[in-house]
Design a protein around this motif. Structure first.
Motif, PDB file in Angstrom:
ATOM      1  N   VAL A 105       1.754  -0.122  10.999  1.00 32.13           N
ATOM      2  CA  VAL A 105       0.538   0.288  11.761  1.00 32.13           C
ATOM      3  C   VAL A 105       1.054   1.196  13.046  1.00 32.13           C
ATOM      4  CG1 VAL A 105      -1.025  -0.949  13.415  1.00 32.13           C
ATOM      5  CG2 VAL A 105      -1.039  -1.736  11.053  1.00 32.13           C
ATOM      6  N   ALA A 106       2.109   0.493  13.740  1.00 29.46           N
ATOM      7  CA  ALA A 106       2.594   1.429  14.848  1.00 29.46           C
ATOM      8  C   ALA A 106       3.239   2.886  14.370  1.00 29.46           C
ATOM      9  CB  ALA A 106       3.909   0.640  15.483  1.00 29.46           C
ATOM     10  N   THR A 107       3.857   2.540  13.306  1.00 29.74           N
ATOM     11  CA  THR A 107       4.325   4.124  12.704  1.00 29.74           C
ATOM     12  C   THR A 107       3.168   5.097  12.434  1.00 29.74           C
ATOM     13  OG1 THR A 107       6.118   2.855  11.808  1.00 29.74           O
ATOM     14  CG2 THR A 107       5.869   5.065  10.924  1.00 29.74           C
ATOM     15  N   ALA A 108       2.206   4.564  11.541  1.00 30.70           N
ATOM     16  CA  ALA A 108       0.889   5.404  11.398  1.00 30.70           C
ATOM     17  C   ALA A 108       0.287   5.991  12.680  1.00 30.70           C
ATOM     18  CB  ALA A 108       0.188   4.653  10.542  1.00 30.70           C
ATOM     19  N   ARG A 109       0.321   5.107  13.795  1.00 31.52           N
ATOM     20  CA  ARG A 109      -0.398   5.443  14.927  1.00 31.52           C
ATOM     21  C   ARG A 109       0.502   6.884  15.351  1.00 31.52           C
ATOM     22  NH1 ARG A 109      -0.669   0.289  17.442  1.00 31.52           N
ATOM     23  NH2 ARG A 109      -2.317  -0.843  16.606  1.00 31.52           N
ATOM     24  N   ALA A 110       1.568   6.442  15.649  1.00 32.25           N
ATOM     25  CA  ALA A 110       2.596   7.422  16.272  1.00 32.25           C
ATOM     26  C   ALA A 110       2.437   8.897  15.255  1.00 32.25           C
ATOM     27  CB  ALA A 110       3.840   6.969  16.286  1.00 32.25           C
ATOM     28  N   ALA A 111       2.390   8.753  14.363  1.00 33.96           N
ATOM     29  CA  ALA A 111       2.232  10.015  13.445  1.00 33.96           C
ATOM     30  C   ALA A 111       1.011  10.704  13.663  1.00 33.96           C
ATOM     31  CB  ALA A 111       2.616   9.796  11.851  1.00 33.96           C
ATOM     32  N   ALA A 112      -0.008   9.857  13.480  1.00 40.39           N
ATOM     33  CA  ALA A 112      -1.483  10.628  13.695  1.00 40.39           C
ATOM     34  C   ALA A 112      -1.372  11.047  15.096  1.00 40.39           C
ATOM     35  CB  ALA A 112      -2.474   9.506  13.618  1.00 40.39           C
ATOM     36  N   ALA A 113      -0.863  10.403  16.181  1.00 44.17           N
ATOM     37  CA  ALA A 113      -1.060  10.960  17.632  1.00 44.17           C
ATOM     38  C   ALA A 113      -0.315  12.248  17.589  1.00 44.17           C
ATOM     39  CB  ALA A 113      -0.685   9.906  18.383  1.00 44.17           C
ATOM     40  N   THR A 134       1.728  10.071   7.873  1.00 42.55           N
ATOM     41  CA  THR A 134       2.805   8.938   7.312  1.00 42.55           C
ATOM     42  C   THR A 134       2.472   8.701   5.829  1.00 42.55           C
ATOM     43  OG1 THR A 134       2.328   7.554   9.397  1.00 42.55           O
ATOM     44  CG2 THR A 134       3.337   6.725   7.576  1.00 42.55           C
ATOM     45  N   THR A 135       3.636   8.475   5.216  1.00 38.93           N
ATOM     46  CA  THR A 135       3.494   8.030   3.754  1.00 38.93           C
ATOM     47  C   THR A 135       3.877   6.464   3.774  1.00 38.93           C
ATOM     48  OG1 THR A 135       4.511  10.178   3.261  1.00 38.93           O
ATOM     49  CG2 THR A 135       4.306   8.615   1.466  1.00 38.93           C
ATOM     50  N   LEU A 136       2.780   5.690   3.117  1.00 37.23           N
ATOM     51  CA  LEU A 136       3.006   4.274   3.327  1.00 37.23           C
ATOM     52  C   LEU A 136       3.541   4.004   2.027  1.00 37.23           C
ATOM     53  CD1 LEU A 136       2.514   1.613   4.859  1.00 37.23           C
ATOM     54  CD2 LEU A 136       0.281   1.406   3.556  1.00 37.23           C
ATOM     55  N   SER A 137       4.744   3.204   2.174  1.00 35.44           N
ATOM     56  CA  SER A 137       5.435   2.593   0.846  1.00 35.44           C
ATOM     57  C   SER A 137       4.547   1.438   0.370  1.00 35.44           C
ATOM     58  CB  SER A 137       6.801   1.960   1.285  1.00 35.44           C
ATOM     59  OG  SER A 137       7.433   1.204   0.401  1.00 35.44           O
ATOM     60  N   THR A 138       4.634   1.240  -0.997  1.00 35.51           N
ATOM     61  CA  THR A 138       4.334   0.055  -1.861  1.00 35.51           C
ATOM     62  C   THR A 138       4.752  -1.135  -1.053  1.00 35.51           C
ATOM     63  OG1 THR A 138       3.666   1.294  -3.764  1.00 35.51           O
ATOM     64  CG2 THR A 138       4.302  -1.049  -3.906  1.00 35.51           C
ATOM     65  N   MET A 139       5.947  -0.827  -0.338  1.00 31.28           N
ATOM     66  CA  MET A 139       6.661  -2.296  -0.236  1.00 31.28           C
ATOM     67  C   MET A 139       6.366  -2.450   1.363  1.00 31.28           C
ATOM     68  SD  MET A 139       8.601  -3.488  -2.664  1.00 31.28           S
ATOM     69  CE  MET A 139       8.183  -3.030  -4.397  1.00 31.28           C
ATOM     70  N   SER A 140       5.245  -2.208   1.697  1.00 30.29           N
ATOM     71  CA  SER A 140       5.127  -2.082   3.473  1.00 30.29           C
ATOM     72  C   SER A 140       4.794  -3.619   3.624  1.00 30.29           C
ATOM     73  CB  SER A 140       3.850  -1.158   3.797  1.00 30.29           C
ATOM     74  OG  SER A 140       2.781  -1.659   3.006  1.00 30.29           O
ATOM     75  N   HIS A 141       5.002  -3.805   4.882  1.00 31.20           N
ATOM     76  CA  HIS A 141       4.876  -5.464   5.484  1.00 31.20           C
ATOM     77  C   HIS A 141       3.181  -5.231   5.911  1.00 31.20           C
ATOM     78  CE1 HIS A 141       8.959  -6.540   6.164  1.00 31.20           C
ATOM     79  NE2 HIS A 141       8.445  -7.153   5.359  1.00 31.20           N
ATOM     80  N   ARG A 142       2.331  -4.227   6.106  1.00 25.59           N
ATOM     81  CA  ARG A 142       0.826  -4.168   6.490  1.00 25.59           C
ATOM     82  C   ARG A 142       0.054  -3.778   5.445  1.00 25.59           C
ATOM     83  NH1 ARG A 142      -0.585  -5.011  11.604  1.00 25.59           N
ATOM     84  NH2 ARG A 142       1.090  -6.053  12.793  1.00 25.59           N
ATOM     85  N   ALA A 202      -4.181   2.629   6.837  1.00 26.40           N
ATOM     86  CA  ALA A 202      -4.942   3.761   6.831  1.00 26.40           C
ATOM     87  C   ALA A 202      -6.027   3.774   8.037  1.00 26.40           C
ATOM     88  CB  ALA A 202      -5.921   3.490   5.500  1.00 26.40           C
ATOM     89  N   GLN A 203      -6.451   2.748   8.621  1.00 29.85           N
ATOM     90  CA  GLN A 203      -7.135   2.814   9.702  1.00 29.85           C
ATOM     91  C   GLN A 203      -6.313   3.190  10.934  1.00 29.85           C
ATOM     92  OE1 GLN A 203      -9.205  -1.081  10.704  1.00 29.85           O
ATOM     93  NE2 GLN A 203     -10.940   0.258  10.854  1.00 29.85           N
ATOM     94  N   ALA A 204      -5.346   2.757  11.207  1.00 27.50           N
ATOM     95  CA  ALA A 204      -4.206   3.278  12.310  1.00 27.50           C
ATOM     96  C   ALA A 204      -4.039   4.806  12.016  1.00 27.50           C
ATOM     97  CB  ALA A 204      -2.923   2.451  12.377  1.00 27.50           C
ATOM     98  N   ALA A 205      -3.894   5.288  10.780  1.00 25.58           N
ATOM     99  CA  ALA A 205      -3.367   6.483  10.457  1.00 25.58           C
ATOM    100  C   ALA A 205      -4.754   7.593  10.756  1.00 25.58           C
ATOM    101  CB  ALA A 205      -3.018   6.783   9.194  1.00 25.58           C
ATOM    102  N   GLY A 206      -5.825   7.205  10.857  1.00 25.92           N
ATOM    103  CA  GLY A 206      -6.923   8.151  11.053  1.00 25.92           C
ATOM    104  C   GLY A 206      -7.003   9.185  10.127  1.00 25.92           C
ATOM    105  N   ALA A 242      -9.581   4.008  -1.891  1.00 28.47           N
ATOM    106  CA  ALA A 242     -10.664   3.251  -1.202  1.00 28.47           C
ATOM    107  C   ALA A 242     -10.497   3.424   0.397  1.00 28.47           C
ATOM    108  CB  ALA A 242     -11.212   2.221  -1.645  1.00 28.47           C
ATOM    109  N   ALA A 243      -9.325   3.239   0.602  1.00 27.19           N
ATOM    110  CA  ALA A 243      -8.969   2.974   2.182  1.00 27.19           C
ATOM    111  C   ALA A 243      -8.792   4.370   2.845  1.00 27.19           C
ATOM    112  CB  ALA A 243      -7.332   2.336   2.061  1.00 27.19           C
ATOM    113  N   GLY A 244      -8.664   5.396   1.945  1.00 18.98           N
ATOM    114  CA  GLY A 244      -8.726   7.025   2.638  1.00 18.98           C
ATOM    115  C   GLY A 244      -7.464   7.489   2.314  1.00 18.98           C
ATOM    116  N   ALA A 245      -6.209   7.091   1.471  1.00 20.43           N
ATOM    117  CA  ALA A 245      -5.194   7.817   1.302  1.00 20.43           C
ATOM    118  C   ALA A 245      -5.297   9.074   0.877  1.00 20.43           C
ATOM    119  CB  ALA A 245      -4.183   7.197   0.507  1.00 20.43           C
ATOM    120  N   ARG A 246      -4.800  10.337   1.182  1.00 22.15           N
ATOM    121  CA  ARG A 246      -5.067  11.554   0.630  1.00 22.15           C
ATOM    122  C   ARG A 246      -4.252  11.892  -0.697  1.00 22.15           C
ATOM    123  NH1 ARG A 246      -7.661  14.964   4.251  1.00 22.15           N
ATOM    124  NH2 ARG A 246      -8.565  13.753   5.917  1.00 22.15           N
TER     125      ARG A 246
END
Ligand SMILES: Cc1cc2nc3c(=O)[nH]c(=O)nc-3n(C[C@H](O)[C@H](O)[C@H](O)COP(=O)(O)O)c2cc1C
Ligand SMILES: CCCCC(=O)C(=O)O
Length: 357
Positions: free
Chosen positions: A96-104, A109-117, A123-127, A152-156
């Motif tokens: 979530v922190a990584t995605a926020r930083a990238a969006a800002a 961000t590319t989220l791994s299948t093996m993520s902790h969140r 997706a919400q944090a990544a806007g 559905a979460a909004g990955a592009r």
């Protein structure tokens, strides 16, 4: 531990060293390691340093534009975040922190299948600035459900990793195995070891991946999603051409030197791949990028954007969102300076003539 003074860390090497000094030993081994003798891990970095620039002078560089687009998504600069497993090993806010930083920073961000969140939360944090990386499971129904969640979460885009039918042999990790904290779940991972409360080790996780994955499975993927597909882990002209024929985009990568040791580096592979694809697909690259001039060289050879694997993880380990932001900001400033010193004002000006043959 107290927060480090990020302003004293002047480049990605400083960030890496500072982070490594604070990280738990097993997490550090997992992040930093490559396969076998780590020749490819080292070569990834060395291949940028070995290429010399041919700067042009007396160009008005008072305005520099680093903006670009990937699959129609505008980026403020051509550097995104590659999928890396388990950001929660070093920071409680994890992906979530990584995605926020990238969006800002105006990138993605590319989220791994093996993520902790879970993908929904990230997706919400990544806007909207999110791609989802897929490891395909034996159990296609589990994969189908995951793809549909990501969509559905909004990955592009879906980034299908194709260089990991089996996990590479990371000997550092065989000596000091990674301890996976049982309280950190992997919410995008379906099946669990029967009788086990948690997912206990990486090798077990990798047995969930389908080793029989082949070009035929792209048809299946197309049948369950309308998202664009990017194949991550392409090394050759032959496979890049096949990717383009299958309507997929190409992510040139050797998995940060973690899979096949002595594999070709992304910078070495790029020219033959550009030649084979002839504009039929977008081409991205990752592996060993730590300097603005590295980005410049990859773009001069034709990559549309590059991605960072370990560097943002080190930023995250140092200071969460602010640390990842520092990583991205440092690289953006270096790229802008390198453009100016090369006499280039927009990314479209970058071409192979910038590099000494
Ligand atoms: C700790 C770690 C975990 C990774 N996890 C994944 C993953 O889950 N999926 C994937 O496709 N690539 C994964 N990768 C590979 C990265 O996406 C990327 O290809 C590589 O790290 C780029 O090289 P760099 O670290 O030199 O920038 C991982 C890399 C690292 C270092
Ligand atoms: C089974 C997890 C694989 C994550 C990965 O891709 C890596 O560690 O390089």
């Amino acid at each position: 531990m107290t927060q480090p003074d990020l302003t004293a860390l002047l480049n990605l090497h400083d960030m890496e060293l500072a982070a490594q000094a604070r990280m738990p030993r097993d997490a550090l081994n997992y992040y930093a390691s490559g396969a076998n003798d780590e020749h490819t891990l080292r070569a990834n970095r060395a291949s940028y340093a070995a290429v010399r620039l041919r700067p042009r002078v007396l160009v008005d560089v008072s305005q520099i534009d680093l903006s670009t687009e990937v699959l129609g998504l505008p980026l403020s600069f051509p550097v995104g975040i590659a999928p890396c497993a388990m950001h929660g090993l070093v920071h409680p806010e994890a992906e979530v922190a990584t995605a926020r930083a990238a969006a800002a920073a105006g990138t993605l961000t590319t989220l791994s299948t093996m993520s902790h969140r879970p993908v929904e939360e990230v997706a919400q944090a990544a806007g909207g600035r999110l791609w989802f990386q897929l490891y395909l499971y034996h159990d296609r129904e589990v994969s189908r459900a995951l793809v549909q969640r990501a969509e559905a979460a909004g990955a592009r885009a879906l980034v299908l990793t194709v260089d990991t039918p089996i996990l590479g042999r990371r000997e550092v990790m065989l000596r000091t195995p990674l301890h996976l904290p049982p309280d950190l779940k992997l919410p995008n991972v379906g099946p669990r070891r029967p009788g086990s409360e948690h997912l206990d080790d990486l090798n077990y996780l990798s047995t969930l991946f389908d080793r029989s994955l082949s070009w035929r499975d792209l048809e299946w993927l197309r049948s369950v999603t309308r998202l664009p597909v990017v194949l991550k882990g392409i090394h050759t002209a032959e496979d890049a051409a096949l990717a383009a024929e299958h309507g997929a985009h190409v992510w040139v990568s050797n998995h940060g030197g973690r899979q096949l040791d002595t594999a070709v580096t992304p910078l070495e592979a790029l020219p033959e791949i550009m030649q084979a694809v002839q504009g039929r697909a977008e081409i991205y690259l990752d592996g060993g990028i730590t300097r603005g001039t590295d980005v410049l060289k990859a773009l001069a050879l034709g990559a549309r954007a590059v991605f960072l694997g370990r560097a943002p993880l080190y930023g995250l380990a140092l200071a969460g969102e602010a640390g990842v932001r520092r990583t991205l900001d440092l690289l953006r400033a270096e790229l802008e300076l390198a453009m100016a010193l090369c006499g280039k004002v927009r990314l479209a000006d970058l071409a192979p003539d910038l590099l000494r043959a």
